[in-house]
Each structure stands twice: as structure tokens, then as C-alpha cells.
Design a protein around this motif. Structure first.
Motif, PDB file in Angstrom:
ATOM      1  N   PRO A  35       0.832  -1.234   0.000  1.00 42.08           N
ATOM      2  CA  PRO A  35       0.000   0.000   0.000  1.00 42.08           C
ATOM      3  C   PRO A  35       0.860   1.274   0.000  1.00 42.08           C
ATOM      4  O   PRO A  35       1.954   1.284   0.539  1.00 42.08           O
ATOM      5  N   ARG A  36       0.353   2.333  -0.689  1.00 41.97           N
ATOM      6  CA  ARG A  36       1.076   3.625  -0.776  1.00 41.97           C
ATOM      7  C   ARG A  36       1.014   4.330   0.556  1.00 41.97           C
ATOM      8  O   ARG A  36      -0.026   4.420   1.192  1.00 41.97           O
ATOM      9  N   LYS A  37       2.173   4.919   0.918  1.00 43.71           N
ATOM     10  CA  LYS A  37       2.258   5.610   2.211  1.00 43.71           C
ATOM     11  C   LYS A  37       1.507   6.933   2.139  1.00 43.71           C
ATOM     12  O   LYS A  37       1.639   7.704   1.209  1.00 43.71           O
ATOM     13  N   ARG A  38       0.665   7.208   3.114  1.00 40.97           N
ATOM     14  CA  ARG A  38      -0.142   8.418   3.129  1.00 40.97           C
ATOM     15  C   ARG A  38       0.711   9.639   3.449  1.00 40.97           C
ATOM     16  O   ARG A  38       1.506   9.584   4.374  1.00 40.97           O
ATOM     17  N   GLN A  39       0.572  10.733   2.615  1.00 44.79           N
ATOM     18  CA  GLN A  39       1.304  11.987   2.836  1.00 44.79           C
ATOM     19  C   GLN A  39       0.523  12.880   3.790  1.00 44.79           C
ATOM     20  O   GLN A  39      -0.680  13.087   3.636  1.00 44.79           O
ATOM     21  N   ARG A  40       1.254  13.410   4.775  1.00 44.27           N
ATOM     22  CA  ARG A  40       0.619  14.287   5.752  1.00 44.27           C
ATOM     23  C   ARG A  40       0.492  15.710   5.182  1.00 44.27           C
ATOM     24  O   ARG A  40       1.376  16.216   4.526  1.00 44.27           O
ATOM     25  N   VAL A  41      -0.628  16.330   5.467  1.00 43.70           N
ATOM     26  CA  VAL A  41      -0.875  17.676   4.985  1.00 43.70           C
ATOM     27  C   VAL A  41      -0.004  18.663   5.747  1.00 43.70           C
ATOM     28  O   VAL A  41       0.056  18.616   6.981  1.00 43.70           O
ATOM     29  N   ARG A  42       0.706  19.514   5.006  1.00 40.95           N
ATOM     30  CA  ARG A  42       1.543  20.537   5.636  1.00 40.95           C
ATOM     31  C   ARG A  42       0.642  21.682   6.087  1.00 40.95           C
ATOM     32  O   ARG A  42      -0.042  22.306   5.296  1.00 40.95           O
ATOM     33  N   LEU A  43       0.697  21.976   7.364  1.00 39.20           N
ATOM     34  CA  LEU A  43      -0.222  22.954   7.936  1.00 39.20           C
ATOM     35  C   LEU A  43       0.357  24.368   7.953  1.00 39.20           C
ATOM     36  O   LEU A  43      -0.393  25.324   8.141  1.00 39.20           O
ATOM     37  N   SER A  44       1.680  24.555   7.800  1.00 43.06           N
ATOM     38  CA  SER A  44       2.265  25.905   7.759  1.00 43.06           C
ATOM     39  C   SER A  44       1.957  26.568   6.419  1.00 43.06           C
ATOM     40  O   SER A  44       1.777  25.885   5.403  1.00 43.06           O
ATOM     41  N   CYS A  45       1.914  27.908   6.441  1.00 43.55           N
ATOM     42  CA  CYS A  45       1.664  28.639   5.196  1.00 43.55           C
ATOM     43  C   CYS A  45       2.891  28.554   4.289  1.00 43.55           C
ATOM     44  O   CYS A  45       4.009  28.260   4.743  1.00 43.55           O
ATOM     45  N   LEU A  46       2.660  28.788   3.020  1.00 38.67           N
ATOM     46  CA  LEU A  46       3.731  28.641   2.043  1.00 38.67           C
ATOM     47  C   LEU A  46       4.859  29.644   2.290  1.00 38.67           C
ATOM     48  O   LEU A  46       6.035  29.338   2.076  1.00 38.67           O
ATOM     49  N   GLU A  47       4.541  30.880   2.769  1.00 39.20           N
ATOM     50  CA  GLU A  47       5.566  31.889   3.000  1.00 39.20           C
ATOM     51  C   GLU A  47       6.458  31.503   4.161  1.00 39.20           C
ATOM     52  O   GLU A  47       7.677  31.664   4.105  1.00 39.20           O
ATOM     53  N   CYS A  48       5.877  30.963   5.259  1.00 41.83           N
ATOM     54  CA  CYS A  48       6.698  30.514   6.396  1.00 41.83           C
ATOM     55  C   CYS A  48       7.539  29.313   6.028  1.00 41.83           C
ATOM     56  O   CYS A  48       8.674  29.161   6.503  1.00 41.83           O
ATOM     57  N   ARG A  49       6.983  28.396   5.187  1.00 46.41           N
ATOM     58  CA  ARG A  49       7.784  27.255   4.739  1.00 46.41           C
ATOM     59  C   ARG A  49       8.972  27.723   3.908  1.00 46.41           C
ATOM     60  O   ARG A  49      10.069  27.207   4.029  1.00 46.41           O
ATOM     61  N   ARG A  50       8.735  28.748   3.061  1.00 46.54           N
ATOM     62  CA  ARG A  50       9.835  29.245   2.238  1.00 46.54           C
ATOM     63  C   ARG A  50      10.911  29.896   3.095  1.00 46.54           C
ATOM     64  O   ARG A  50      12.095  29.751   2.819  1.00 46.54           O
ATOM     65  N   ARG A  51      10.490  30.613   4.121  1.00 48.79           N
ATOM     66  CA  ARG A  51      11.456  31.298   4.987  1.00 48.79           C
ATOM     67  C   ARG A  51      11.946  30.404   6.121  1.00 48.79           C
ATOM     68  O   ARG A  51      12.760  30.846   6.925  1.00 48.79           O
ATOM     69  N   CYS A  73       0.196  35.361   2.216  1.00 48.18           N
ATOM     70  CA  CYS A  73       0.006  34.253   3.172  1.00 48.18           C
ATOM     71  C   CYS A  73      -1.019  33.268   2.588  1.00 48.18           C
ATOM     72  O   CYS A  73      -2.230  33.549   2.536  1.00 48.18           O
ATOM     73  N   GLU A  74      -0.569  32.070   2.137  1.00 48.46           N
ATOM     74  CA  GLU A  74      -1.420  31.041   1.539  1.00 48.46           C
ATOM     75  C   GLU A  74      -1.052  29.686   2.111  1.00 48.46           C
ATOM     76  O   GLU A  74       0.066  29.477   2.593  1.00 48.46           O
ATOM     77  N   TYR A  75      -2.021  28.746   1.993  1.00 46.47           N
ATOM     78  CA  TYR A  75      -1.824  27.385   2.505  1.00 46.47           C
ATOM     79  C   TYR A  75      -1.970  26.388   1.366  1.00 46.47           C
ATOM     80  O   TYR A  75      -2.666  26.653   0.375  1.00 46.47           O
ATOM     81  N   GLU A  76      -1.312  25.225   1.556  1.00 46.01           N
ATOM     82  CA  GLU A  76      -1.323  24.178   0.528  1.00 46.01           C
ATOM     83  C   GLU A  76      -2.664  23.438   0.551  1.00 46.01           C
ATOM     84  O   GLU A  76      -3.255  23.231   1.604  1.00 46.01           O
ATOM     85  N   THR A  77      -3.125  23.055  -0.631  1.00 45.51           N
ATOM     86  CA  THR A  77      -4.361  22.279  -0.761  1.00 45.51           C
ATOM     87  C   THR A  77      -4.040  20.914  -1.353  1.00 45.51           C
ATOM     88  O   THR A  77      -3.085  20.763  -2.130  1.00 45.51           O
ATOM     89  N   ARG A  78      -4.853  19.904  -0.989  1.00 47.72           N
ATOM     90  CA  ARG A  78      -4.695  18.540  -1.505  1.00 47.72           C
ATOM     91  C   ARG A  78      -5.710  18.260  -2.593  1.00 47.72           C
ATOM     92  O   ARG A  78      -6.787  18.850  -2.633  1.00 47.72           O
ATOM     93  N   PRO A  79      -5.421  17.372  -3.506  1.00 46.88           N
ATOM     94  CA  PRO A  79      -6.407  17.018  -4.530  1.00 46.88           C
ATOM     95  C   PRO A  79      -7.672  16.481  -3.889  1.00 46.88           C
ATOM     96  O   PRO A  79      -7.624  15.712  -2.929  1.00 46.88           O
TER      97      PRO A  79
END
Length: 846
Positions: A35-51, A73-79
């Protein structure tokens, strides 16, 4: 606290146990891929992840708010998940959080939750706007401190939020930015009326004002910290103003002593108002007359400034009185000596005045003093520097800026007087630049002041609340010259720049183009009724303004075409330059002669046209070959008449003023004799004799007006010599000890005397000076003995001249020994060949 989830309600999250059950139900694991390993949703915003910074997972998060990047300030979305809404993200997050908790509640509880969500959204929006304003304000303050250039982010250029008035309370008073559009006045101008100062946009004073909050900060510091400690000592401005006013009203004993009698002063003031105020508008005639009436009232205080104003007017008009002959001390008339005393006294008084607290009368005095110096030829080598200094002084008080943009409290009377004073100073500087062929400060100056209105002084005064509209240019007023002169100002400034740059850079097509533009400006000038007199106390003289408007434009034609005169021999193309050059000089002489016929001597004393035009006419005529049939040679006799008019103007000026300047007159006499030789009307010897005779006859007239008169001590002369010198003539010993003939007792006797003798009678040899028995030609190197010449007499517009046709035949007696040492002159210095070898471009004097 559980982390917010952005999953959809239709797809619940999978669990580890559920995964194991699925694997067990299917049995063998080898038949299927792992079975494929489930990816956890990143909860930090994209700007904080970049910095690579920690994020509090709000929208916008605290990190983005602090850095001023809340809009990123934006957050990642999942399909398969709904993308978060930037504007309504907080509300959807709260809704998902409530649904995840599955809290039971009634309909009222549901409405309460929705209201709380709306309030939370409004608070977050306000926090976002406050953060944006703080970031922009911090950038503006840092840019003001380090001097960097930033894009204009003033509050006027930003869309104001709905809660703008509430935000102003959050900032201290010293940090609030003033809207620059709210103040319509020029920011570089401080003061009122004429007590002001003008600063450039990058001056230190403007830099202090531009530093946001500096003035309020210093004021608050003074009130809170300095005043309680009694360190702040406030000036008593009211008392200081009262002291200045009392000092201004005090008389000056030095100036009071120089005042002539009231009758004499009245005559000079009338001459000034009649002949000068229709060109240079320096004073307001009705208000001046009221002040002048109080000036002679013993009960009224007489301020030093009013006395200086009267003395400067006397210095302008004293040499233009109609009384001839005047009294002379050597070559200087008494009126000229008085003018020098008055001007020097006013100059010394001006130097003692404050440069900060000045009024209209101080600028009027400065304009009159410059005009008086020019009329009396005092320090003429300083005219250009003096006019430039006046222009700089006028610019420093913003006379070049439109007064309606400077101060709303400025009265209409002051606004109009500022325009008139600026127009006067501007005309001084431009004419001085032309005379000296040097640059003018106005050539590169940006100015927006309007020209003086075409109105008479009786139409407004100090109490006027509004100026009358300007009259059409076809209607003559006392201000018509200044109003119309502004029309040709851009062209004259351009011509001044071109001539100073060097005519070698001009091609002939440009010269033709500039000539056409000058002619267009001349054609656009109105033609007034020259016989108009007016109903006021001072008669209107439209011809005076008309003449000056034409001359100040035609004078540029001569230097434009002068370099191309000698090219006429190589190419017929340049024949146009000869004709336009000759016509311009001829027209100016005729204009000056026409106003001279009306007794107006203003331009003859203000300008040196009689000298320059005589030289120009001789130059262009002598370039033509003898015997030529072109227009200039055909009009050669008319040219000689024009030269006689120029010599008559110069004689009139010297007989009224003297001013110890015989150089220009001697040059004009020599130029006329040289032209007569070229035309063949006289031989070289006779032409030289005529030039010398004319020069000597003028100085005989000056000698006849000496005050105190020359001693009438009798000399021992033989009867033959007495008979030869003319009847009862008196003789006076010269400084060399040899007697010379005393001239007639008055100019009338001299002018009406008719005799036919040789200019220099023959006889025994005298000691020094011109030897007896020599002809006038021998004065410059010998000639034929016994030749007689006709000496042009006094011009028709001098008093007691008699019949003009008879005046030209009048002869003046000549002395046994002629010397100008009694007048302080040296013939060798005036007429010697070495006079022009080391000539520095000046005509003598300072």
C-alpha cells in the motif's frame, strides 16, 4: 488544541486500523503491491515554509503580518479538497472546526456562531489594514532619514479604508503626515508682502520641513521639557515689531541736509513723473502724491525712507530740466554734481538697512538709484553687475513667482506692485546684458509671474479688494510699455543667448529666421494716437513707449547681421544683411529724433544709442565702394543728416550733464569726418579740420558756462591781435601762461554770432598748445593754411537756436592758443594714435 483540517466532509480521513482491516480481508499480501504511504498535509503557510520559520497557522499568520507580506500568506491544498478562499478563509476554517467538533445546538446557537465568525473576520481585516499602514509609514520615515528615493506612497495615493478617521488616533501627532495637496501656496516661500524669503526645493530649510514630524516633535519637546525648566525664552515679537516701526519712521539728518527747496524739488518730481513713469513703473502715482503732500507738512513725521525716495527721484530728473545754459565746473555741470551727492548719500543709507525687514519703498529706491546712475553715467562699468545683483535680490524674495500662488493674505495692490518692480528689474538686466554683450541671469530662470496689467494707477489703490481687468493693448495706459514688452521677452532672451554664444555658431539661415521673428514682433505692436494727452495731472506720451518698444527689438538686428557685412564682396547673398543693417540703424535714429522734437529726452539719457548708431551708419556706408549706385550710397547725404542728428543728441546731453566724458563725442566727430572723406564731399584735411572744430566748439560752450566764471584778467595783446580776435573780446591766461580768448558771455551770444574766419587764426607763435598760423588740419599732422570750414551749430531743439538754416553757418571764435587743460583734458589722450592700441573696450571712466 486540535489542528484545523481543510478536508471535505464527504471524504473522511482514513485510519491505520481501517488500513489493516482492508489488508486482512483481502488475504494474501503477495498477490498485490504494498500500500502507498499516506502523505501528511503541511499545515504551515507557504511563505513561512519558504522562509523556514514557525507558523501559528492563522490566516494571515503573525509572521506574515510582521513582515508586511500578509497578502502572500497562503496554505497548501490537496487534490479532492476545496481550495481555501483568501477573503473568507477564516470563516470557512471556523465553520469546519465547529462541524468537526459536532457540537449540538439550537438555531439560536447557530446564529451566535455565525455572528462571532463575522466579527472575527472584521477584526482580522482591520488588523491587516493597520499592518499595511504601519509598514508603509516605516518605509517613508526611513527614506526621509537616509535620503533615499522611494515611490510616492502618500496617503493621497492609497485608497483610504472605511475606518480612516479612526486610524489617525493610533498615530502620534509628530508622525502624522500632512497632505501636500491641502496647502495651495508655494512651499518654498515664507513671509508676507515684501518681508519674505524664497528657498529652492533642495535647500536645507526645505529639507527640515520635509522631515516628517520634526517641527511638531521640537514644539512638543519645548512645551514639555524646556518651558518648565525656564530654558525656553520666547521672543517678544510684538515689541520688536513696534521698535522696528518706530525706527523706520525716524528721520535721517544726513539726508535731510541734502534736500533742495520745495519749488526746485517739485520741478524735478514733475519731470520724473512726466518722462520716466510711463516706461519703468516704479511708484504708484496717486499714493505717491498723497505721501509727497505729507512729506512737506511740518506736522507730519518725515521718515528717512521717504527722504531717500525723494532724493533718488531728484537724481534721475535733475539733468533733464529745460534750462540752458547750466553752470559747469570744468566739464561737469552743477546738476550732475548734485546728482552724484544725492545718489552716494542714498547708497550709503541703503547699505545700513536690514536685508530682512524690507518694504516696497526699499525696492523702489533701489530701482531709482540704478536708473539715476545710468542717466548720470556713474560707475558705468558696474551697470551689468549692478543689474544682476538687483535680479538676484528680487529672486530671493520670489518676485519672479506669481504672487497669487505665494500668499493668500497678500493684498491686490502689493501683488501688482510686485509685478511692476519685477518687470523693471528684468528690463534693467536684459538691456545691460545687451550693452555689455554678457549673459543675463534671466536667460535660464524659470518664472511664472504674470506681466503687469494694462491699467492706469487711478483705477486701484492700497485699499482695493480686487484689481480691475487689464485693458486691451490698443488702449494706451501708463503701464502699456511693461505690459507689451513681456510679449517679446522670450525672443529677446533667446537672442541674448545666441549672441553671447558667439556668432560663429550661427548660420545665415538662422540669422534670417531670427530677423523675421523680430519683424513679426514689431508688426504686432499697436499704433497709438501719438497726440493723445489724457485728462490726468501727467500727460500721456504714447510715442515714448512706442519708440522704446521698437528700439529694444530693432537693436538685435545689428549684431545679428554685422558679421556678414564684409562677406558681401564674396557673395551677393549677403546684400540683404547690408540693407537690413542700414535700415535698422536709420529707423532707430529717426525714432529718437522724433521724440526729441517733442522735448522728450528720456531715451537719450537712458541709452547710448546716439554713439552706437552713428558708428553703425558709418561702418555700413564705408563698406560700399565710392561711386556705387546701390541704395546705401544713393542715400549717403541722408546718412550725413542722420549723423548730424546723433551728434546733436550727444551735444545736448553733454551741455546738460557733462559728466566728464568727452571720449564718445570725440569718436563721433572723427567718424563723421572719416565718412565725409570716403564720400568725397571733403578732402582729408578739411574733414579733419571740421572734426577738430566741432569738438573744440563744444568745449567752448562748456567754458562759457563755467561757475565760477573764468577770470577776466586783461592780457597785453597787440592791436592787430585784438582786431583779429574780434573787437572787445576778453582774454584769460591759461595754465601755460599764454592768454586765450574768453568765449562770449552766454550761449545765445555765441549761437547768434556769425562770422567767416579760418578756424585757427594766423598770427605769432604762442607758447604751447596749437601754434598760431596753423590750420585745423595741422592739429593732426599739418595741412594747407587758410582753409575755412563750416561748423555745424547748435541743433534746432536747443533753446535760442534761431533759424535752423542759419545755425549751420555759425562760426565760433578760436583762441590764440587752445588748450583743454583748464577743463582737465588732454588732447593727446583723446585723439592720439596710441589711444586705441591698448584699448580694453571701455570709453574711459569707471
Amino acid at each position: 488544541m486540535s489542528e484545523p483540517s481543510y478536508r471535505s466532509e464527504s471524504t473522511p480521513p482514513a485510519t491505520e486500523s481501517g488500513d489493516r482491516e482492508d489488508h486482512d480481508d483481502h488475504g494474501d499480501h503477495g498477490d498485490r503491491p504494498p500500500p502507498r504511504k499516506r502523505q501528511r498535509v503541511r499545515l504551515s503557510c507557504l511563505e513561512c515554509r519558504r522562509r523556514k520559520l514557525s507558523c501559528d497557522r492563522e490566516l494571515p499568520c503573525s509572521r506574515c503580518l510582521q513582515s508586511g507580506t500578509a497578502d502572500r500568506c497562503e496554505y497548501e491544498t490537496r487534490p479532492g479538497l476545496a481550495p481555501p478562499n483568501k477573503l473568507g478563509l477564516s470563516q470557512s476554517a471556523l465553520t469546519g472546526f465547529d462541524s468537526r467538533l459536532s457540537l449540538p445546538g439550537t438555531a439560536g446557537d447557530l446564529l451566535l456562531h455565525r455572528k462571532d465568525a463575522r466579527e472575527a473576520e472584521r477584526i482580522r481585516r482591520l488588523e491587516l489594514e493597520v499592518a499595511q499602514l504601519k509598514g508603509m509609514l516605516a518605509k517613508q520615515i526611513s527614506a526621509s532619514v537616509d535620503g533615499s528615493t522611494v515611490v510616492d506612497q502618500s496617503p493621497a495615493s492609497i485608497e483610504k479604508p472605511e475606518t480612516g478617521p479612526e486610524l489617525e488616533i493610533l498615530l502620534p501627532s509628530c508622525l502624522q503626515v500632512k497632505d501636500p495637496g491641502a496647502d495651495k501656496e508655494v512651499r518654498f516661500y515664507r513671509g508676507q508682502e515684501f518681508k519674505n524669503r524664497y528657498f529652492g526645493p533642495h535647500s536645507a530649510f526645505i529639507a527640515f520641513i520635509e522631515l516628517t514630524g520634526l517641527c511638531p516633535f521640537m514644539k512638543e519637546t519645548s512645551v514639555e521639557w524646556l518651558q518648565p525648566l525656564h530654558v525656553h525664552n520666547k521672543k517678544d515679537r510684538k515689541k520688536r515689531a513696534e521698535d522696528r516701526e518706530a525706527k523706520f519712521r525716524q528721520p535721517d539728518p544726513v539726508l535731510e541736509v541734502l534736500l533742495p527747496s520745495k519749488d526746485e524739488t517739485d520741478a524735478f518730481v514733475s519731470i520724473y513723473l512726466d518722462q520716466f513713469e510711463q516706461i519703468h513703473r516704479i511708484i504708484h502715482i496717486p499714493s505717491f502724491r498723497r505721501a509727497y503732500a505729507k512729506f512737506w507738512d511740518p506736522a507730519e513725521p518725515r521718515s528717512a525712507a521717504s527722504t531717500a525716495l525723494i532724493l533718488s527721484i531728484l537724481g534721475v530728473a535733475c539733468c533733464l530740466n529745460s534750462q540752458l545754459p547750466q553752470k559747469f565746473d570744468k566739464m561737469v555741470s552743477n546738476t550732475h554734481s548734485n546728482a552724484v551727492k544725492w545718489i552716494e548719500a542714498v547708497d550709503e543709507w541703503q547699505n545700513r538697512q536690514s536685508q530682512k525687514h524690507r518694504r516696497l519703498i526699499h525696492y523702489q529706491i533701489a530701482c531709482l538709484v540704478y536708473l539715476a546712475k545710468k542717466i548720470n553715467t556713474i560707475k558705468k562699468k558696474r551697470f551689468w553687475k549692478g543689474a544682476g545683483a538687483m535680479s538676484q535680490d528680487a529672486i530671493s524674495v520670489a518676485l519672479h513667482r506669481d504672487p497669487t500662488l505665494l500668499n493668500n493674505k497678500m493684498s491686490p495692490f502689493t501683488q501688482e506692485m510686485r509685478r511692476r518692480i519685477w518687470a523693471t528689474i528684468q528690463s534693467y538686466d536684459i538691456q545691460a546684458a545687451f550693452d555689455f554683450c554678457l549673459p543675463t541671469i534671466h536667460g535660464t530662470l524659470s518664472y511664472d509671474v504674470e506681466p503687469p496689467r494694462n491699467i492706469d494707477d487711478e483705477e486701484f489703490d492700497e485699499d482695493s479688494e480686487e484689481l480691475p481687468p487689464s485693458k486691451p493693448t490698443t488702449e494706451y495706459t501708463f503701464t502699456s510699455y511693461q505690459h507689451l514688452s513681456r510679449q517679446s521677452l522670450p525672443l529677446r532672451l533667446q537672442l541674448s543667448k545666441v549672441l553671447n554664444a558667439g556668432v560663429g555658431e550661427l548660420d545665415y539661415d538662422q540669422v534670417i529666421r531670427y530677423t523675421n521673428e523680430i519683424n513679426q514682433e514689431i508688426d504686432s505692436l499697436p499704433s497709438w494716437d501719438v497726440n493723445e494727452g489724457g485728462d490726468g495731472e501727467v500727460a500721456k506720451k504714447p510715442l515714448l513707449a512706442y519708440t522704446l518698444l521698437h528700439i529694444e527689438l530693432r537693436q538685435y538686428i545689428i549684431p545679428l547681421h554685422q558679421p556678414f557685412l564684409r562677406l558681401r564682396k564674396t557673395h551677393s547673398r549677403y546684400q540683404y544683411s547690408e540693407i537690413i543693417y542700414y535700415n535698422a540703424a536709420r529707423d532707430m535714429v529717426l525714432l529718437l529724433d522724433k521724440i526729441g522734437q517733442q522735448g522728450i529726452r528720456t531715451l537719450n539719457f537712458m541709452r547710448e544709442d546716439s554713439l552706437t548708431l552713428a558708428i553703425n551708419l558709418c561702418s555700413v556706408t564705408m563698406l560700399q565702394p565710392r561711386g556705387s549706385t546701390n541704395m546705401i550710397m544713393i542715400n549717403s547725404q541722408h546718412t550725413l543728416q542722420l549723423l548730424e542728428k546723433c551728434l546733436g543728441m550727444k551735444e545736448d546731453r553733454m551741455l546738460r550733464c557733462g559728466n566728464n566724458e568727452p571720449w564718445s563725442y570725440s569718436i563721433m566727430c572723427a567718424a563723421a569726418g572719416l565718412l565725409e572723406t570716403h564720400l568725397g564731399t571733403k578732402t582729408a584735411e578739411v574733414a579733419k579740420a571740421a572734426a577738430a572744430e566741432r569738438f573744440i566748439s563744444l568745449h567752448y560752450k562748456l567754458l562759457a558756462c563755467q561757475d565760477p566764471p573764468v577770470s577776466s584778467q586783461q592780457s597785453q595783446l597787440s592791436g592787430g591781435e585784438q582786431q583779429q580776435l574780434g573787437g572787445n573780446s576778453k582774454t584769460t591766461p591759461s595754465r601755460t601762461g599764454t592768454p586765450f580768448q574768453h568765449p562770449p558771455s552766454s550761449l545765445t551770444e555765441m549761437f547768434n554770432r556769425s562770422k567767416s574766419v579760418t578756424p585757427f587764426p594766423s598770427g605769432s607763435q604762442g607758447g604751447g598748445g596749437i601754434p598760431l598760423g596753423s590750420t585745423p588740419g595741422a592739429l593732426f599732422g599739418g595741412g594747407t593754411t587758410g582753409q575755412t570750414v563750416e561748423v555745424p551749430g547748435t541743433p534746432w531743439w536747443l533753446p535760442n537756436s534761431g533759424d535752423p538754416s542759419a545755425v549751420s553757418q555759425m562760426q565760433l571764435p578760436c583762441p590764440t592758443e587752445f588748450t583743454l587743460e583748464s577743463l582737465g583734458l588732454n588732447l593727446n589722450e583723446l585723439w592720439g594714435a596710441d589711444q586705441f592700441e591698448n584699448w580694453d573696450g571701455s570709453w574711459g571712466g569707471e
